[in-house]
Design a protein around this motif. Structure first.
Motif, short mmCIF file in Angstrom:
data_model
loop_
_atom_site.label_atom_id
_atom_site.label_comp_id
_atom_site.label_asym_id
_atom_site.label_seq_id
_atom_site.Cartn_x
_atom_site.Cartn_y
_atom_site.Cartn_z
N GLY A 54 10.93 8.97 5.50
CA GLY A 54 11.55 9.48 4.28
C GLY A 54 12.91 8.86 4.05
N ILE A 55 13.68 8.68 5.12
CA ILE A 55 14.98 8.01 5.01
C ILE A 55 14.81 6.56 4.59
CG2 ILE A 55 16.99 7.22 6.34
CD1 ILE A 55 16.67 9.76 8.06
N VAL A 56 13.81 5.89 5.17
CA VAL A 56 13.54 4.49 4.79
C VAL A 56 13.20 4.40 3.31
CG1 VAL A 56 11.99 2.53 5.13
CG2 VAL A 56 12.81 3.82 7.11
N LYS A 57 12.37 5.32 2.84
CA LYS A 57 12.00 5.32 1.42
C LYS A 57 13.23 5.55 0.55
CE LYS A 57 8.46 7.53 -0.22
NZ LYS A 57 7.86 6.48 -1.09
N ALA A 58 14.13 6.45 0.98
CA ALA A 58 15.34 6.74 0.20
C ALA A 58 16.25 5.51 0.13
CB ALA A 58 16.08 7.91 0.82
N ILE A 59 16.37 4.80 1.26
CA ILE A 59 17.20 3.59 1.29
C ILE A 59 16.62 2.54 0.35
CG2 ILE A 59 17.98 1.67 2.74
CD1 ILE A 59 18.13 3.66 5.08
N ARG A 60 15.32 2.45 0.33
CA ARG A 60 14.65 1.47 -0.54
C ARG A 60 14.57 1.95 -1.99
NH1 ARG A 60 8.92 0.60 1.84
NH2 ARG A 60 8.84 -1.07 0.30
N ARG A 61 15.03 3.18 -2.23
CA ARG A 61 14.92 3.80 -3.56
C ARG A 61 13.49 3.78 -4.06
NH1 ARG A 61 20.39 1.58 -6.68
NH2 ARG A 61 21.88 2.39 -5.13
N ASP A 62 12.61 4.07 -3.14
CA ASP A 62 11.18 4.11 -3.43
C ASP A 62 10.78 5.54 -3.74
OD1 ASP A 62 8.45 3.99 -3.54
OD2 ASP A 62 8.17 3.32 -1.47
N ARG A 63 10.42 5.80 -4.97
CA ARG A 63 10.04 7.15 -5.39
C ARG A 63 8.54 7.29 -5.62
NH1 ARG A 63 14.83 8.63 -9.80
NH2 ARG A 63 16.59 8.30 -8.36
N SER A 64 7.78 6.33 -5.15
CA SER A 64 6.33 6.38 -5.37
C SER A 64 5.70 7.54 -4.62
CB SER A 64 5.69 5.06 -4.91
OG SER A 64 5.93 4.84 -3.53
N LEU A 65 4.78 8.20 -5.29
CA LEU A 65 4.07 9.35 -4.71
C LEU A 65 2.57 9.14 -4.87
CD1 LEU A 65 6.30 12.27 -6.05
CD2 LEU A 65 6.28 11.33 -3.72
N ILE A 66 1.83 10.02 -4.25
CA ILE A 66 0.37 9.93 -4.32
C ILE A 66 -0.13 10.33 -5.70
CG2 ILE A 66 -0.02 12.30 -3.54
CD1 ILE A 66 -2.04 9.33 -2.26
N ARG A 67 -1.12 9.61 -6.19
CA ARG A 67 -1.72 9.99 -7.46
C ARG A 67 -2.66 11.17 -7.27
NH1 ARG A 67 -1.86 4.29 -7.75
NH2 ARG A 67 -3.95 4.30 -6.84
N LYS A 68 -2.83 11.95 -8.33
CA LYS A 68 -3.63 13.18 -8.22
C LYS A 68 -5.03 12.91 -7.69
CE LYS A 68 -1.76 16.58 -11.44
NZ LYS A 68 -2.01 17.35 -12.67
N LYS A 69 -5.64 11.86 -8.18
CA LYS A 69 -7.03 11.59 -7.80
C LYS A 69 -7.17 11.22 -6.33
CE LYS A 69 -7.08 6.66 -9.09
NZ LYS A 69 -7.56 6.15 -7.81
N ASP A 70 -6.05 10.78 -5.70
CA ASP A 70 -6.09 10.36 -4.29
C ASP A 70 -5.65 11.46 -3.32
OD1 ASP A 70 -7.00 7.80 -4.91
OD2 ASP A 70 -4.97 7.04 -5.21
N ILE A 71 -5.22 12.61 -3.85
CA ILE A 71 -4.73 13.69 -2.97
C ILE A 71 -5.79 14.14 -1.97
CG2 ILE A 71 -3.99 16.11 -2.93
CD1 ILE A 71 -2.35 15.57 -5.42
N TYR A 181 -1.58 1.48 -2.03
CA TYR A 181 -0.25 2.01 -1.72
C TYR A 181 0.48 1.14 -0.71
CZ TYR A 181 -1.84 6.26 -4.05
OH TYR A 181 -2.31 7.15 -4.98
N ASP A 182 1.79 1.10 -0.83
CA ASP A 182 2.65 0.43 0.14
C ASP A 182 2.49 1.12 1.50
OD1 ASP A 182 5.70 0.86 1.37
OD2 ASP A 182 5.18 -1.21 0.88
N SER A 183 2.51 0.31 2.58
CA SER A 183 2.25 0.87 3.92
C SER A 183 3.23 1.96 4.30
CB SER A 183 2.30 -0.26 4.96
OG SER A 183 1.31 -1.23 4.71
N ILE A 184 4.52 1.76 4.02
CA ILE A 184 5.53 2.76 4.39
C ILE A 184 5.32 4.04 3.58
CG2 ILE A 184 8.00 3.30 4.30
CD1 ILE A 184 8.59 0.42 5.00
N SER A 185 5.07 3.91 2.29
CA SER A 185 4.86 5.09 1.45
C SER A 185 3.63 5.86 1.89
CB SER A 185 4.71 4.68 -0.02
OG SER A 185 5.91 4.12 -0.51
N LEU A 186 2.55 5.13 2.19
CA LEU A 186 1.32 5.79 2.59
C LEU A 186 1.48 6.50 3.93
CD1 LEU A 186 -1.61 6.42 2.06
CD2 LEU A 186 -2.24 4.19 3.03
#
Length: 302
Positions: A54-71, A181-186
């Motif tokens: 989560g910290i890595v994502k914040a540093i990268r300013r990555d706000r990508s989330l899971i899409r509804k269909k993939d939940i 999805y990006d590996s870190i986000s996933l």
């Protein structure tokens, strides 16, 4: 060489590094379960891993989330790959010798090939099948297991270990469906989801602050930062680049790295037979990865 070829080489190098970490993980987990239950150790591992990513994502300013269909797929990945697999692995350690457990977990790639053949109708040539068999033979040499111990454990231990094999294969194929999805986000989303699911079961069993010592803190931080965060990112990346079966083959290398960690940290010795076994595992694993890659490229028309 194409960028795709470079990505595959990078993925295999990273998986070799990850296998070394996995080998050490058995040592760390064994020590951790002296003070923590398997469920609480797993929860701490997942939680710390999710925080780090989560910290890595914040540093990268990555706000990508899971899409509804993939939940639904994400939830299933979290349950099978992070919760059920490690619950099975940690609990199996209490019933079976680690050497025997690693033999059973070596069936991950074998089952992966079977699943691809039965479910996805994908062929496995003779070289792949022979390579997997040699991987298993090499593992037996590496750990020096005497097959007379196979029936000394409790039945529940065998069932739990095979449960881990099944769960990891399900996780592999489900994660391959989330390739966009990006590996870190996933990895972050899978760990975060697993932590939410596991929290109600684990929080009540975590020791009070006064029961934590420096060693236990280091163990938990290592498992969370290195194995859960870094390791999960590497594995998800490998699944996306080389596919679930080649990635699963690397589980056959765990007994090799476990033996090395035993020498370094537990003052165990490696026999000539174990060295021979290690060579067999590495050579056979290479054949399986190479042949599976060729079949995948033919299937995709590359």
């Amino acid at each position: 060489m194409s960028s795709k070829g470079n990505s595959k080489i990078k993925a295999h190098i990273l998986m070799i590094f990850l296998v070394m970490l996995w080998g050490f993980d058995y040592v760390v987990a064994k020590f951790g379960m002296y003070d923590l239950t398997p469920t609480s150790l797993l929860f701490m591992r997942i939680s710390i891993g999710a925080i780090v990513l989560g910290i890595v994502k914040a540093i990268r300013r990555d706000r990508s989330l899971i899409r509804k269909k993939d939940i639904p797929i994400l939830v299933a990945c979290s349950i099978f790959g992070e919760i059920l697999y490690f619950e099975c692995e940690f609990n199996a350690m209490t019933y079976l010798p680690v050497s025997l457990l690693t033999i059973l977990l070596a069936f991950v790639p074998a089952l992966s090939v079977v699943i691809e053949r039965v479910v996805f109708k994908r062929k496995a040539n003779v070289k792949i099948i022979i390579g997997i068999l040699f991987c298993i033979v090499g593992i037996v040499f590496v750990i020096g297991a005497d097959f007379s111990i196979l029936f000394e454990g409790r039945l529940i231990g065998y069932l739990i270990a095979f449960g881990a094999v099944i769960c990891w294969n399900i996780f592999n194929f489900l994660t391959a469906e989330l390739e966009e999805y990006d590996s870190i986000s996933l990895a972050f989303m899978q760990l975060f989801c697993a932590g939410l699911i596991l929290a109600p079961l684990a929080l009540h069993s975590i020791p009070s602050m006064g029961q934590w010592d420096t060693t236990l803190v280091i163990i938990v931080l290592y498992m969370g930062i290195v194995n859960a965060a870094l390791g999960f990112v590497i594995y998800v990346y490998a699944i996306k680049v080389v596919g679930p079966t080649p990635a699963a083959v690397y589980s056959d290398f765990m007994p090799v790295t476990s033996a090395i960690c035993g020498v370094i940290f537990l003052h165990e010795t490696i026999t000539p037979l174990q060295i021979i076994g290690g060579i067999i595992v590495v050579a056979a694993g290479y054949v399986v990865i190479r042949e599976k890659g060729k079949l995948d490229e033919e299937r995709l028309g590359l």
